[in-house]
Motif scaffolding. Structure first.
Motif, mmCIF file in Angstrom:
data_model
loop_
_atom_site.group_PDB
_atom_site.id
_atom_site.type_symbol
_atom_site.label_atom_id
_atom_site.label_comp_id
_atom_site.label_asym_id
_atom_site.label_seq_id
_atom_site.Cartn_x
_atom_site.Cartn_y
_atom_site.Cartn_z
ATOM 1 N N ALA A 173 43.934 43.294 49.955
ATOM 2 C CA ALA A 173 43.014 42.213 49.597
ATOM 3 C C ALA A 173 41.571 42.631 49.823
ATOM 4 O O ALA A 173 40.703 42.429 48.958
ATOM 5 C CB ALA A 173 43.345 40.961 50.409
ATOM 6 N N PHE A 174 41.290 43.216 50.983
ATOM 7 C CA PHE A 174 39.913 43.633 51.280
ATOM 8 C C PHE A 174 39.500 44.842 50.445
ATOM 9 O O PHE A 174 38.333 45.006 50.120
ATOM 10 C CB PHE A 174 39.761 43.915 52.778
ATOM 11 C CG PHE A 174 39.651 42.671 53.613
ATOM 12 C CD1 PHE A 174 38.441 42.031 53.756
ATOM 13 C CD2 PHE A 174 40.769 42.130 54.240
ATOM 14 C CE1 PHE A 174 38.327 40.868 54.508
ATOM 15 C CE2 PHE A 174 40.671 40.968 54.989
ATOM 16 C CZ PHE A 174 39.449 40.335 55.130
ATOM 17 N N ASP A 175 40.459 45.688 50.091
ATOM 18 C CA ASP A 175 40.159 46.810 49.192
ATOM 19 C C ASP A 175 39.752 46.320 47.801
ATOM 20 O O ASP A 175 38.935 46.945 47.124
ATOM 21 C CB ASP A 175 41.374 47.738 49.054
ATOM 22 C CG ASP A 175 41.460 48.753 50.179
ATOM 23 O OD1 ASP A 175 40.526 48.802 51.004
ATOM 24 O OD2 ASP A 175 42.455 49.494 50.230
ATOM 25 N N SER A 176 40.323 45.179 47.380
ATOM 26 C CA SER A 176 40.048 44.686 46.029
ATOM 27 C C SER A 176 38.574 44.372 45.823
ATOM 28 O O SER A 176 38.063 44.455 44.704
ATOM 29 C CB SER A 176 40.885 43.434 45.747
ATOM 30 O OG SER A 176 40.457 42.336 46.543
ATOM 31 N N GLY A 177 37.872 44.019 46.905
ATOM 32 C CA GLY A 177 36.446 43.758 46.776
ATOM 33 C C GLY A 177 35.661 44.990 46.413
ATOM 34 O O GLY A 177 34.615 44.917 45.746
ATOM 35 N N GLY A 178 36.169 46.170 46.842
ATOM 36 C CA GLY A 178 35.478 47.419 46.516
ATOM 37 C C GLY A 178 35.829 47.950 45.140
ATOM 38 O O GLY A 178 34.951 48.447 44.426
ATOM 39 N N VAL A 179 37.106 47.829 44.744
ATOM 40 C CA VAL A 179 37.516 48.443 43.470
ATOM 41 C C VAL A 179 36.979 47.690 42.266
ATOM 42 O O VAL A 179 36.878 48.243 41.171
ATOM 43 C CB VAL A 179 39.055 48.557 43.364
ATOM 44 C CG1 VAL A 179 39.614 49.419 44.468
ATOM 45 C CG2 VAL A 179 39.717 47.178 43.365
ATOM 46 N N THR A 180 36.630 46.406 42.440
ATOM 47 C CA THR A 180 36.133 45.636 41.297
ATOM 48 C C THR A 180 34.652 45.872 41.025
ATOM 49 O O THR A 180 34.164 45.513 39.956
ATOM 50 C CB THR A 180 36.370 44.125 41.510
ATOM 51 O OG1 THR A 180 35.889 43.756 42.796
ATOM 52 C CG2 THR A 180 37.836 43.799 41.406
ATOM 53 N N THR A 181 33.934 46.437 41.979
ATOM 54 C CA THR A 181 32.518 46.766 41.754
ATOM 55 C C THR A 181 32.434 48.253 41.436
ATOM 56 O O THR A 181 32.050 49.067 42.278
ATOM 57 C CB THR A 181 31.661 46.412 42.981
ATOM 58 O OG1 THR A 181 32.270 46.962 44.159
ATOM 59 C CG2 THR A 181 31.558 44.911 43.141
#
Length: 508
Positions: A173-181
């Motif tokens: 979940a917290f990784d998803s914030g990085g991969v979308t930018t």
């Protein structure tokens, strides 16, 4: 144009050289055993990476940044807030759905949740928070207050995920914030903020230019945590084939074809939106449109080369380095992880876009060298801490809760522009090289230390760590600026008070 390309290639060489030299030096030590084929492919990949980053950075200057600025400025001048927010929401959703890294993330949990549902949920999260970011600029809301509120909500949802027994969801979940930018969306979103803030003007236009990426990084995490609350079941992770041979031959052509399609889709959505706005609102001169067209071509070619290179040449080497260093004394892999993080951020394409924008918006008051140093230290610390987590096997929340508490606390003591830059830099630093080189490195180490069954729990989350630590280091840079200024003012006042009356009269 040629001089600009040569300059960008030189900058890219300086960025890629440290990472490449680390691998080459390790090749001549007992710590890393690579075949001749592997090392030569890595060297060829490093050269290609320089070309890819150089072309991308030139394309960002010629196309992505002007497109974002003109879009933001044009929509703002229309004085139609509903239109501005509607376009930004749709743009946020579609661009996020097209991000290549998000498809990889969705594939990891396909046995538990439908990949399309996950991708659309994350896309809606980004779209909503892009709207919130625009509202923040238009109504001059406090970024610190917004971040405080939504991170409190985020950790509340994270606690519910834990109660539901889906702890393995949290790192993802917290990784998803990085991969979308990613490298396509970041330049456009950041320049969109610059265009809107500069058009509205006002005293805080500089600091209002930043903050869009930071807010857009929260939406995906909230979306995945919400899904984690509603899902029951075991999350499975199947270790991919990281060997060099798996990416050569027909697989190489398939890889190139896949990258071309993904980049074309993501860029195509942005270009389509921009063309609609060009016809209806912007009406830029033909000369400017020609420059943007050339820039799009450079961006496309650069990203295809970059993403293909890291997949074929860097991902297998990163994984093998992790497996081989994991059998050494544990302090060696932790120290190496810090050095790797310190240097790898230099090669992230979007980092150079951020640094350039910081120096331009602040008129050189904040030097890009200072920001880059703070970023490098932050990312180095984050990867070092991530390896410690892999070694001892504890929850990522032990890092994230105090880390965000410190970073949000600092936001009330440092200049607002440093807070905005810091939270944007977190999303920017966690780019494709992190997910394609550092994450395989962590997966390789975790497979040896904790076993394949625990990779999702302990290796994942490293992208989230890369996104968090720069928030602290860059705000410390702002805190240092305040302290230095006060010491200088105090020293100047002391010199005035210590001067005798005769000197003062002579001066007058």
């Amino acid at each position: 144009m040629t001089k600009g390309l040569v300059k960008k290639l030189k900058e890219a060489l300086i960025s890629v050289l440290p990472v490449s030299m680390i691998v080459i030096i390790l090749y001549f030590t007992p710590l890393l055993s690579l075949t001749a084929k592997e090392i030569w492919i890595f060297i060829a990949a490093s050269i290609s990476l320089v070309i890819g980053i150089g072309l991308f950075n030139l394309g960002a200057d010629l196309a992505m940044t002007p497109m974002g600025e003109h879009t933001g400025a044009g929509l703002t001048k229309s004085r139609n807030l509903i239109l501005l927010l509607s376009v930004c929401f749709v743009m946020g959703v579609l661009i996020t759905i097209a991000e290549p890294d998000l498809s990889v993330l969705a594939a990891q949990v396909a046995d538990v949740i439908n990949g399309k549902i996950l991708i659309i949920s994350i896309g809606v999260g980004v779209g909503l928070f892009l709207v919130l970011a625009i509202v923040k600029i238009v109504f001059r809301l406090s970024l610190s207050s917004l971040l405080m509120y939504f991170y409190m909500l985020l950790f509340a949802l994270a606690s519910l995920v834990l109660i539901n027994g889906n702890e393995a969801f949290l790192p993802m979940a917290f990784d998803s914030g990085g991969v979308t930018t990613g490298p396509i969306t970041v330049p456009f979103i950041m320049s969109l903020g610059v265009g809107i803030a500069s058009t509205l003007g006002g005293k805080g236009s500089g600091e209002n230019s930043f903050g869009l990426v930071s807010l857009c990084s929260i939406g995906p995490v909230l979306a995945v945590c919400a899904l984690g609350i509603s899902i029951n079941g075991n999350i499975t992770y199947e270790l991919p084939d990281y060997s060099i041979d798996s990416h050569l031959g027909d697989s190489f052509l398939a890889c190139v074809g896949g990258v071309v399609g993904e980049v074309a889709l993501a860029l195509g959505l942005i270009v389509a939106f921009f063309l609609i706005l060009q016809v209806t609102f912007l009406r830029l001169p033909a000369k400017k449109m020609l420059q943007i067209t050339v820039g799009i071509a450079y961006t496309f070619l650069g990203l295809v080369i970059f993403l293909t290179t890291v997949t074929v040449g860097f991902m297998p080497i990163g994984y093998k380095m992790g497996t081989m260093l994991a059998v050494q004394p544990k302090w060696i892999i932790v120290v190496f992880a810090f050095v790797l993080g310190f240097t790898v951020v230099l090669a992230e394409p979007a980092v150079h876009v951020l640094n350039k924008q910081v120096e331009e918006v602040t008129d050189g008051a904040i030097k890009k060298k200072s920001v880059l140093t703070a970023l490098s230290i932050g990312v180095g610390i984050s990867i070092g801490l991530s390896l410690i987590r892999i070694i001892f096997g504890f929850s990522i929340l032990y890092y994230l809760i105090p880390g965000y508490f410190i970073s949000l606390g600092l936001s009330f003591f440092v200049p607002k522009i440093y807070t905005a830059i810091a939270f944007d830099s977190g999303g920017v630093a966690s780019g494709p090289l992190t997910s394609s080189f550092v994450l395989p490195f962590a997966i390789g180490a975790c497979s040896v230390i904790q076993g394949n069954d625990n990779i999702l729990s302990y290796a994942f989350g490293i992208v989230a760590m890369v996104a968090m630590t720069p928030l602290i280091t860059i705000q410390f840079l702002g805190f240092k600026t305040i302290v230095s200024r006060k010491f200088k003012e105090k020293a100047a006042m002391k010199r005035i008070l210590d001067a005798d009356d005769g000197q003062i009269l002579d001066f007058i």
